[in-house]
Motif scaffolding. Sequence first.
Motif, PDB file in Angstrom:
ATOM      1  N   ALA A 102       0.852  -1.184   0.000  1.00  0.00           N
ATOM      2  CA  ALA A 102       0.000   0.000   0.000  1.00  0.00           C
ATOM      3  C   ALA A 102       0.891   1.239   0.000  1.00  0.00           C
ATOM      4  O   ALA A 102       2.064   1.162   0.401  1.00  0.00           O
ATOM      5  CB  ALA A 102      -0.903  -0.013   1.229  1.00  0.00           C
ATOM      6  N   PRO A 103       0.375   2.378  -0.422  1.00  0.00           N
ATOM      7  CA  PRO A 103       1.180   3.604  -0.445  1.00  0.00           C
ATOM      8  C   PRO A 103       1.793   3.899   0.920  1.00  0.00           C
ATOM      9  O   PRO A 103       1.119   3.790   1.945  1.00  0.00           O
ATOM     10  CB  PRO A 103       0.159   4.675  -0.849  1.00  0.00           C
ATOM     11  CG  PRO A 103      -0.858   3.935  -1.628  1.00  0.00           C
ATOM     12  CD  PRO A 103      -0.966   2.595  -0.977  1.00  0.00           C
TER      13      PRO A 103
ATOM     14  N   ASP B 262      -7.362  -3.866   2.757  1.00  0.00           N
ATOM     15  CA  ASP B 262      -6.754  -4.757   1.769  1.00  0.00           C
ATOM     16  C   ASP B 262      -6.335  -4.010   0.513  1.00  0.00           C
ATOM     17  O   ASP B 262      -5.702  -4.588  -0.375  1.00  0.00           O
ATOM     18  CB  ASP B 262      -7.729  -5.871   1.383  1.00  0.00           C
ATOM     19  CG  ASP B 262      -8.046  -6.812   2.528  1.00  0.00           C
ATOM     20  OD1 ASP B 262      -9.226  -7.194   2.673  1.00  0.00           O
ATOM     21  OD2 ASP B 262      -7.108  -7.174   3.275  1.00  0.00           O
ATOM     22  N   THR B 263      -6.696  -2.741   0.429  1.00  0.00           N
ATOM     23  CA  THR B 263      -6.337  -1.936  -0.734  1.00  0.00           C
ATOM     24  C   THR B 263      -4.833  -1.838  -0.868  1.00  0.00           C
ATOM     25  O   THR B 263      -4.139  -1.442   0.071  1.00  0.00           O
ATOM     26  CB  THR B 263      -6.950  -0.529  -0.613  1.00  0.00           C
ATOM     27  OG1 THR B 263      -8.374  -0.641  -0.649  1.00  0.00           O
ATOM     28  CG2 THR B 263      -6.470   0.367  -1.746  1.00  0.00           C
ATOM     29  N   ALA B 264      -4.323  -2.229  -2.036  1.00  0.00           N
ATOM     30  CA  ALA B 264      -2.873  -2.234  -2.268  1.00  0.00           C
ATOM     31  C   ALA B 264      -2.600  -2.692  -3.693  1.00  0.00           C
ATOM     32  O   ALA B 264      -3.498  -3.173  -4.389  1.00  0.00           O
ATOM     33  CB  ALA B 264      -2.170  -3.175  -1.289  1.00  0.00           C
ATOM     34  N   MET B 265      -1.346  -2.566  -4.089  1.00  0.00           N
ATOM     35  CA  MET B 265      -0.872  -3.215  -5.299  1.00  0.00           C
ATOM     36  C   MET B 265      -0.461  -4.619  -4.907  1.00  0.00           C
ATOM     37  O   MET B 265       0.286  -4.795  -3.946  1.00  0.00           O
ATOM     38  CB  MET B 265       0.308  -2.456  -5.893  1.00  0.00           C
ATOM     39  CG  MET B 265       0.793  -3.008  -7.214  1.00  0.00           C
ATOM     40  SD  MET B 265      -0.361  -2.656  -8.550  1.00  0.00           S
ATOM     41  CE  MET B 265       0.054  -0.934  -8.887  1.00  0.00           C
ATOM     42  N   TYR B 266      -0.972  -5.590  -5.629  1.00  0.00           N
ATOM     43  CA  TYR B 266      -0.672  -6.983  -5.336  1.00  0.00           C
ATOM     44  C   TYR B 266       0.308  -7.538  -6.365  1.00  0.00           C
ATOM     45  O   TYR B 266       0.119  -7.365  -7.574  1.00  0.00           O
ATOM     46  CB  TYR B 266      -1.962  -7.811  -5.328  1.00  0.00           C
ATOM     47  CG  TYR B 266      -2.764  -7.629  -4.073  1.00  0.00           C
ATOM     48  CD1 TYR B 266      -3.430  -6.435  -3.811  1.00  0.00           C
ATOM     49  CD2 TYR B 266      -2.845  -8.642  -3.123  1.00  0.00           C
ATOM     50  CE1 TYR B 266      -4.155  -6.251  -2.643  1.00  0.00           C
ATOM     51  CE2 TYR B 266      -3.569  -8.477  -1.954  1.00  0.00           C
ATOM     52  CZ  TYR B 266      -4.216  -7.271  -1.713  1.00  0.00           C
ATOM     53  OH  TYR B 266      -4.926  -7.107  -0.549  1.00  0.00           O
TER      54      TYR B 266
ATOM     55  N   GLN C 123       4.502  -7.494 -12.428  1.00  0.00           N
ATOM     56  CA  GLN C 123       4.395  -6.039 -12.470  1.00  0.00           C
ATOM     57  C   GLN C 123       3.344  -5.505 -11.506  1.00  0.00           C
ATOM     58  O   GLN C 123       3.294  -4.302 -11.248  1.00  0.00           O
ATOM     59  CB  GLN C 123       4.057  -5.577 -13.893  1.00  0.00           C
ATOM     60  CG  GLN C 123       2.584  -5.650 -14.282  1.00  0.00           C
ATOM     61  CD  GLN C 123       2.065  -7.064 -14.451  1.00  0.00           C
ATOM     62  OE1 GLN C 123       2.828  -8.022 -14.489  1.00  0.00           O
ATOM     63  NE2 GLN C 123       0.744  -7.197 -14.572  1.00  0.00           N
ATOM     64  N   GLY C 124       2.516  -6.375 -10.983  1.00  0.00           N
ATOM     65  CA  GLY C 124       1.523  -5.975  -9.995  1.00  0.00           C
ATOM     66  C   GLY C 124       0.154  -5.720 -10.591  1.00  0.00           C
ATOM     67  O   GLY C 124       0.024  -5.373 -11.776  1.00  0.00           O
ATOM     68  N   THR C 125      -0.868  -5.874  -9.770  1.00  0.00           N
ATOM     69  CA  THR C 125      -2.238  -5.560 -10.152  1.00  0.00           C
ATOM     70  C   THR C 125      -2.897  -4.860  -8.968  1.00  0.00           C
ATOM     71  O   THR C 125      -2.746  -5.274  -7.825  1.00  0.00           O
ATOM     72  CB  THR C 125      -3.003  -6.829 -10.572  1.00  0.00           C
ATOM     73  OG1 THR C 125      -4.295  -6.476 -11.060  1.00  0.00           O
ATOM     74  CG2 THR C 125      -3.155  -7.824  -9.429  1.00  0.00           C
ATOM     75  N   GLN C 126      -3.613  -3.781  -9.254  1.00  0.00           N
ATOM     76  CA  GLN C 126      -4.169  -2.940  -8.199  1.00  0.00           C
ATOM     77  C   GLN C 126      -5.489  -3.506  -7.691  1.00  0.00           C
ATOM     78  O   GLN C 126      -6.376  -3.863  -8.475  1.00  0.00           O
ATOM     79  CB  GLN C 126      -4.389  -1.515  -8.705  1.00  0.00           C
ATOM     80  CG  GLN C 126      -5.003  -0.566  -7.704  1.00  0.00           C
ATOM     81  CD  GLN C 126      -4.086  -0.268  -6.526  1.00  0.00           C
ATOM     82  OE1 GLN C 126      -2.866  -0.140  -6.701  1.00  0.00           O
ATOM     83  NE2 GLN C 126      -4.652  -0.149  -5.336  1.00  0.00           N
ATOM     84  N   VAL C 127      -5.621  -3.538  -6.377  1.00  0.00           N
ATOM     85  CA  VAL C 127      -6.878  -3.910  -5.723  1.00  0.00           C
ATOM     86  C   VAL C 127      -7.310  -2.739  -4.851  1.00  0.00           C
ATOM     87  O   VAL C 127      -6.536  -2.268  -4.013  1.00  0.00           O
ATOM     88  CB  VAL C 127      -6.711  -5.170  -4.863  1.00  0.00           C
ATOM     89  CG1 VAL C 127      -7.965  -5.420  -4.029  1.00  0.00           C
ATOM     90  CG2 VAL C 127      -6.399  -6.375  -5.743  1.00  0.00           C
ATOM     91  N   THR C 128      -8.514  -2.262  -5.081  1.00  0.00           N
ATOM     92  CA  THR C 128      -9.051  -1.148  -4.308  1.00  0.00           C
ATOM     93  C   THR C 128     -10.380  -1.555  -3.702  1.00  0.00           C
ATOM     94  O   THR C 128     -11.289  -1.989  -4.412  1.00  0.00           O
ATOM     95  CB  THR C 128      -9.246   0.088  -5.198  1.00  0.00           C
ATOM     96  OG1 THR C 128      -7.989   0.450  -5.793  1.00  0.00           O
ATOM     97  CG2 THR C 128      -9.760   1.264  -4.376  1.00  0.00           C
ATOM     98  N   VAL C 129     -10.473  -1.443  -2.384  1.00  0.00           N
ATOM     99  CA  VAL C 129     -11.692  -1.818  -1.671  1.00  0.00           C
ATOM    100  C   VAL C 129     -12.269  -0.571  -1.014  1.00  0.00           C
ATOM    101  O   VAL C 129     -11.601   0.072  -0.205  1.00  0.00           O
ATOM    102  CB  VAL C 129     -11.407  -2.889  -0.605  1.00  0.00           C
ATOM    103  CG1 VAL C 129     -12.709  -3.338   0.048  1.00  0.00           C
ATOM    104  CG2 VAL C 129     -10.678  -4.075  -1.219  1.00  0.00           C
ATOM    105  N   SER C 130     -13.472  -0.245  -1.369  1.00  0.00           N
ATOM    106  CA  SER C 130     -14.111   0.946  -0.825  1.00  0.00           C
ATOM    107  C   SER C 130     -15.093   0.565   0.285  1.00  0.00           C
ATOM    108  O   SER C 130     -15.689  -0.514   0.260  1.00  0.00           O
ATOM    109  CB  SER C 130     -14.835   1.710  -1.923  1.00  0.00           C
ATOM    110  OG  SER C 130     -15.798   0.881  -2.541  1.00  0.00           O
ATOM    111  N   SER C 131     -15.244   1.464   1.233  1.00  0.00           N
ATOM    112  CA  SER C 131     -16.138   1.204   2.375  1.00  0.00           C
ATOM    113  C   SER C 131     -17.560   1.630   2.089  1.00  0.00           C
ATOM    114  O   SER C 131     -17.832   2.295   1.097  1.00  0.00           O
ATOM    115  CB  SER C 131     -15.616   1.926   3.612  1.00  0.00           C
ATOM    116  OG  SER C 131     -15.523   3.313   3.353  1.00  0.00           O
TER     117      SER C 131
END
Length: 128
Positions: free
Chosen positions: A42-43, A92-96, A120-128
């Motif tokens: 994560a950032p 869980d939001t992060a680059m995986y 190279q990674g894949t982005q996962v973004t979980v919103s509340s």
Amino acid sequence: QVQLVESGGGSVQAGGSLRLSCSASGYIYATDGYCMGWFRQAPAKEREGVAALYIHGRDTYYADSVKGRFTISQDNAKNTLYLQMNSLKPEDTAMYYCAAAYFCLAGAILSSSEYSYWGQGTQVTVSS
């Protein structure tokens, strides 16, 4: 050399699910200790191990933060590693990233320092 390509990331609401895939090619399965894993970053945070396994074994390894929610699996016929992620949380939001190594120590299989090959990674973004 091993090449890894992740896919399956995206944006979901909390409680949702995603399945990540990692397609591997190159010189793989060369050793009994060959391991593959999923990491995330994560950032402004360090990269952390999420789940890992030995290609020729049955044991799986998980970070405490994802136990019971994430499942790592493999399809050797397709040279593909998966990460099923259920009950996703905003944290869980992060680059995986998918990673591989010809050998991992069992006690360090979730440590990024064990791995030589990275996708190279894949982005996962979980919103509340």
